[in-house]
Each structure stands twice: as C-alpha cells, then as structure tokens.
Design an enzyme around this catalytic site. Structure first.
Site, PDB file in Angstrom:
ATOM      1  N   CYS A 147      41.714-175.304   8.135  1.00 55.85           N
ATOM      2  CA  CYS A 147      42.662-174.493   8.919  1.00 55.85           C
ATOM      3  C   CYS A 147      44.082-175.013   8.714  1.00 55.85           C
ATOM      4  CB  CYS A 147      42.395-174.618  10.413  1.00 55.85           C
ATOM      5  SG  CYS A 147      40.720-174.260  10.875  1.00 55.85           S
ATOM      6  N   ARG A 153      48.016-170.213  13.974  1.00 57.07           N
ATOM      7  CA  ARG A 153      47.218-170.853  12.931  1.00 57.07           C
ATOM      8  C   ARG A 153      46.469-169.854  12.062  1.00 57.07           C
ATOM      9  NH1 ARG A 153      42.516-172.467  15.809  1.00 57.07           N
ATOM     10  NH2 ARG A 153      41.952-173.917  14.154  1.00 57.07           N
TER      11      ARG A 153
HETATM   12  C1  LIG Z   1      35.481-174.917  12.817  1.00 53.20           C
HETATM   13  C2  LIG Z   1      36.785-174.489  13.465  1.00 53.20           C
HETATM   14  C3  LIG Z   1      37.921-175.112  12.708  1.00 53.20           C
HETATM   15  C4  LIG Z   1      38.151-174.405  11.397  1.00 53.20           C
HETATM   16  C5  LIG Z   1      37.832-175.290  10.262  1.00 53.20           C
HETATM   17  O1  LIG Z   1      38.519-176.248  10.042  1.00 53.20           O
HETATM   18  N1  LIG Z   1      36.785-174.921   9.494  1.00 53.20           N
HETATM   19  C6  LIG Z   1      35.770-175.704   8.841  1.00 53.20           C
HETATM   20  C7  LIG Z   1      36.157-176.589   7.668  1.00 53.20           C
HETATM   21  O2  LIG Z   1      36.272-176.103   6.559  1.00 53.20           O
HETATM   22  O3  LIG Z   1      36.325-177.790   7.812  1.00 53.20           O
HETATM   23  C8  LIG Z   1      36.857-174.870  14.944  1.00 53.20           C
HETATM   24  C9  LIG Z   1      38.235-174.547  15.571  1.00 53.20           C
HETATM   25  C10 LIG Z   1      37.952-174.235  17.050  1.00 53.20           C
HETATM   26  C11 LIG Z   1      36.478-174.563  17.239  1.00 53.20           C
HETATM   27  C12 LIG Z   1      35.754-173.943  18.432  1.00 53.20           C
HETATM   28  C13 LIG Z   1      36.458-174.279  19.746  1.00 53.20           C
HETATM   29  O4  LIG Z   1      36.704-175.665  19.865  1.00 53.20           O
HETATM   30  C14 LIG Z   1      35.654-173.793  20.961  1.00 53.20           C
HETATM   31  C15 LIG Z   1      34.172-174.216  20.962  1.00 53.20           C
HETATM   32  C16 LIG Z   1      33.986-175.669  21.342  1.00 53.20           C
HETATM   33  C17 LIG Z   1      32.509-176.067  21.353  1.00 53.20           C
HETATM   34  O5  LIG Z   1      32.400-177.416  21.666  1.00 53.20           O
HETATM   35  C18 LIG Z   1      31.884-175.807  20.002  1.00 53.20           C
HETATM   36  C19 LIG Z   1      32.018-174.357  19.635  1.00 53.20           C
HETATM   37  C20 LIG Z   1      33.477-173.845  19.636  1.00 53.20           C
HETATM   38  C21 LIG Z   1      33.386-172.317  19.545  1.00 53.20           C
HETATM   39  C22 LIG Z   1      34.283-174.450  18.450  1.00 53.20           C
HETATM   40  C23 LIG Z   1      33.613-174.147  17.096  1.00 53.20           C
HETATM   41  C24 LIG Z   1      34.415-174.694  15.907  1.00 53.20           C
HETATM   42  C25 LIG Z   1      35.859-174.169  15.897  1.00 53.20           C
HETATM   43  C26 LIG Z   1      35.847-172.663  15.646  1.00 53.20           C
END
Ligand SMILES: C[C@H](CCC(=O)NCC(=O)O)[C@H]1CC[C@H]2[C@@H]3[C@H](O)C[C@@H]4C[C@H](O)CC[C@]4(C)[C@H]3CC[C@]12C
Length: 325
Positions: A2, A16
């Site tokens: 990200c 973002r």
């Molecule tokens: C994985 C992404 C970040 C994007 C990224 O860097 N991608 C993967 C990579 O290539 O490294 C993160 C950003 C916000 C995160 C979410 C948020 O923190 C809200 C939520 C928190 C919970 O503990 C887990 C699920 C959940 C829904 C998270 C899942 C993972 C997310 C969606």
C-alpha cells in the site's frame, strides 16, 4: 502493499492506495458522533468526533482501513509484515488492540499533537477482533491540516513514533530505513541533468525526462516510497478543489499496481483495489476503484452526524464510459 500520502495544496488531502489480492468487502463508512465505540481493554466512547473512511463493517463495528475525523485528523493502516509486533496486556498503559487504533485516535484527537500525547501511554495489545479476523501486521500514517504527519510502528523494541518529513508511507523496511534509502536517489530531478559523467565529452540528451532516468518503478515498497516522494514533492498546487483532487489522484496513481504485475502466491496477483483521499478541511471523501476510474465522493457533512447508527456507502465499482457521439 500500500501507499499513503498527505498532499498539501492550500487544503490538505490525505489517503491511500490499498493493494491486495482479495477484497474484504469494504465500503465508505461514516461513524457519527453518538455511535458507541466499545473497546476491549479501555473505556467505551459514547460520544466522540465523527469519522469518515474506508471500513469493513463486522457485527456493527467499523473496522477502518483508513479515515479522517471532522477535525481534519487522518489515519491509515498499512501492511508491516515482519517488523510489526504487538504485546501482551501491560498494567498502567492504555491497552488498545491494533484493530481499535484508528477509532481510538480519531475519536478523541483533533490533530497530530494530541495523537502524539495519547500514543505516549499506549500499548498495542495482541487481541484479535475474532477467530476469523485475526490481527494483521500494520503500521500507521497520521496527518492533519497543519500539513505534517507522523508514523507509528510497534516492533519488538516497543512503540515508535517518527516525524515524517516526506508525508509518504509504504511498507517495509522500518521507517528510518526508508528515509535513509532516499539519499541514494537525491540526484533525481524533473530537469535535464548536466553531464557530470564525462564533462569533456559532448553527450546528446536523446530524451526529455533524463533527470528521472534512475527513478525506481517497481511494485516493491522501497521503489514505491522513492517514486512517490519524487512525485508528491513536485506535484503542482491546483487553483481550486477540482484541480487539487485531480493532482492528488495523479500522485497516488503514479504508484498504483496493475493486475498481473505482482504475483503474491502462484497464480494470484495483488493490485490497487482502491485509491482514496479526504479533504481534511471539508471532510469530503473521494475514491476510485480498480474497475472504476471515475472519482466518486461522499461528504461527511451531508450525513446526520448526531445520530447513533453507522451510515454506509457501498463502493461504486462499475466503469461509466462517457460517450461523445
Ligand atoms: C492487508 C491490508 C494492507 C494492504 C497491504 O499492504 N497488502 C498486502 C501486502 O502486499 O503486503 C490491511 C490494511 C487494513 C487492514 C484491515 C484493517 O486493519 C481492519 C481489520 C483489522 C482486523 O484485525 C483484521 C482484518 C481487517 C479487515 C484488516 C485486514 C488487512 C487490512 C485490509
């Protein structure tokens, strides 16, 4: 991976790219002032600043990926896989779980200075939202209308808060390492460089843009960090909101990931699922999605901020073509 930025152009725009291989079913969510935030180990908040941002709503709880409050404080969580470390409960600290951190900060802080104060007493405690939604390894960019931002990283050595002089965050390595790496690229420029390679030889500048010939363009977090710092720090200031929003999305889309370029497991590719940006002064939340380049907008102050229930705005993901004949 990200990328998160703060673009200062009179008003301040924060948001973002979310790059991932799956979608969580996120949508634009407004949490009004009287929605009750129940936290696991710190007191509930029955009244707080209203928040707008991108979230997954689970059991009526907004799991924010990024957002901003009505005072113009913005915050985004980005992947930080490896260095991220969360701790057991600690007596005498405010024990907040990483999934609670965005509402905890945006609910009660007006600006970066207030967030900094709160972070001094904070312990990021390893409590999962549920068995299905375990904690993800994150670090955070926090920004406000002063045009300044900070980075929050919890690692084995504790909770670190760094000033962010470039207003960009991507992923690994730890933030000081990202800043150090920038020095390797300080010669990059929008102008045609003088010939310092062999000054006695007459080298023909065969192309425009030679000042950025060595600019990284990879999908990896170190490359995106350098490319975004260059793009953001040379971005023009618009004359009005439309120009600013256009400039802002050009900055984010400069480091977007296209399908097919970043294979994370065999046959699975991550891509920029959405890009978003909030005008921290007006509370207007703008976004594009991978399928829909149209900029969509949700206005914080066009929802009733004194109610208790969340207001949900499903993402508009259909591409709309503008036929001219
Ligand atoms: C994985 C992404 C970040 C994007 C990224 O860097 N991608 C993967 C990579 O290539 O490294 C993160 C950003 C916000 C995160 C979410 C948020 O923190 C809200 C939520 C928190 C919970 O503990 C887990 C699920 C959940 C829904 C998270 C899942 C993972 C997310 C969606």
């Amino acid at each position: 991976m990200c990328t998160s930025i703060l673009y200062n152009a009179g008003d301040h725009y924060f948001g973002r790219n979310l790059d991932l291989e799956v979608s969580f079913g996120q949508e634009v969510v407004v949490t009004p002032r009287n929605y009750q935030f129940n936290f696991r180990r710190v007191p509930s908040m029955g009244h707080h600043y209203a928040i707008i941002g991108m979230a997954l709503v689970k059991d009526n709880y907004p799991l924010y990926f990024d957002g901003a409050n009505e005072e113009g404080l913005g915050m985004a969580g980005l992947n930080f896989d490896g260095p991220a470390h969360y701790f057991p409960l600690e007596e005498g600290k405010d024990n907040v779980s990483p999934f609670e951190l965005i509402p905890y900060i945006l609910g009660q802080c007006k600006n970066v200075a207030e967030a900094r104060e709160l972070l001094k007493k904070l312990n990021l405690v390893n409590i999962n939202f549920s068995d299905q939604l375990q904690l993800s390894p994150l670090h955070w960019l926090i920004a406000d209308r002063s045009g300044k931002s900070i980075v929050v990283e919890s690692t084995v050595t504790g909770l670190h808060v760094y000033d962010n002089p470039v207003n960009v965050l991507t992923n690994n390595p730890e933030f000081p390492g990202q800043l150090t790496n920038l020095a390797n690229y300080q010669g990059i420029s929008p102008t045609t460089p003088p010939n310092q390679l062999a000054p006695d030889v007459n080298l023909a500048a065969y192309s425009r843009g030679l000042g950025s010939h060595m600019l990284p363009g990879g999908m990896d977090s170190a490359s995106r960090f350098v490319k975004e710092v260059f793009t953001l720090h040379h971005a023009p200031t618009g004359k009005n909101e439309l120009e600013n929003v256009t400039n802002y999305f050009h900055c984010l889309h400069a480091v977007e990931q296209q399908e097919g370029l970043d294979e994370v497991v065999p046959g699975k590719f991550e891509a920029t699922i959405y890009s978003d940006g909030i005008n921290l002064s007006t509370g207007t939340f703008y976004y594009t999605t991978y399928q829909n380049n149209q900029i969509n907008a949700v206005q914080l102050h066009h929802t009733d901020l004194n109610r208790q229930e969340l207001a949900l705005f499903p993402l508009q993901t259909e591409q709309v073509l503008h036929f001219q004949n």
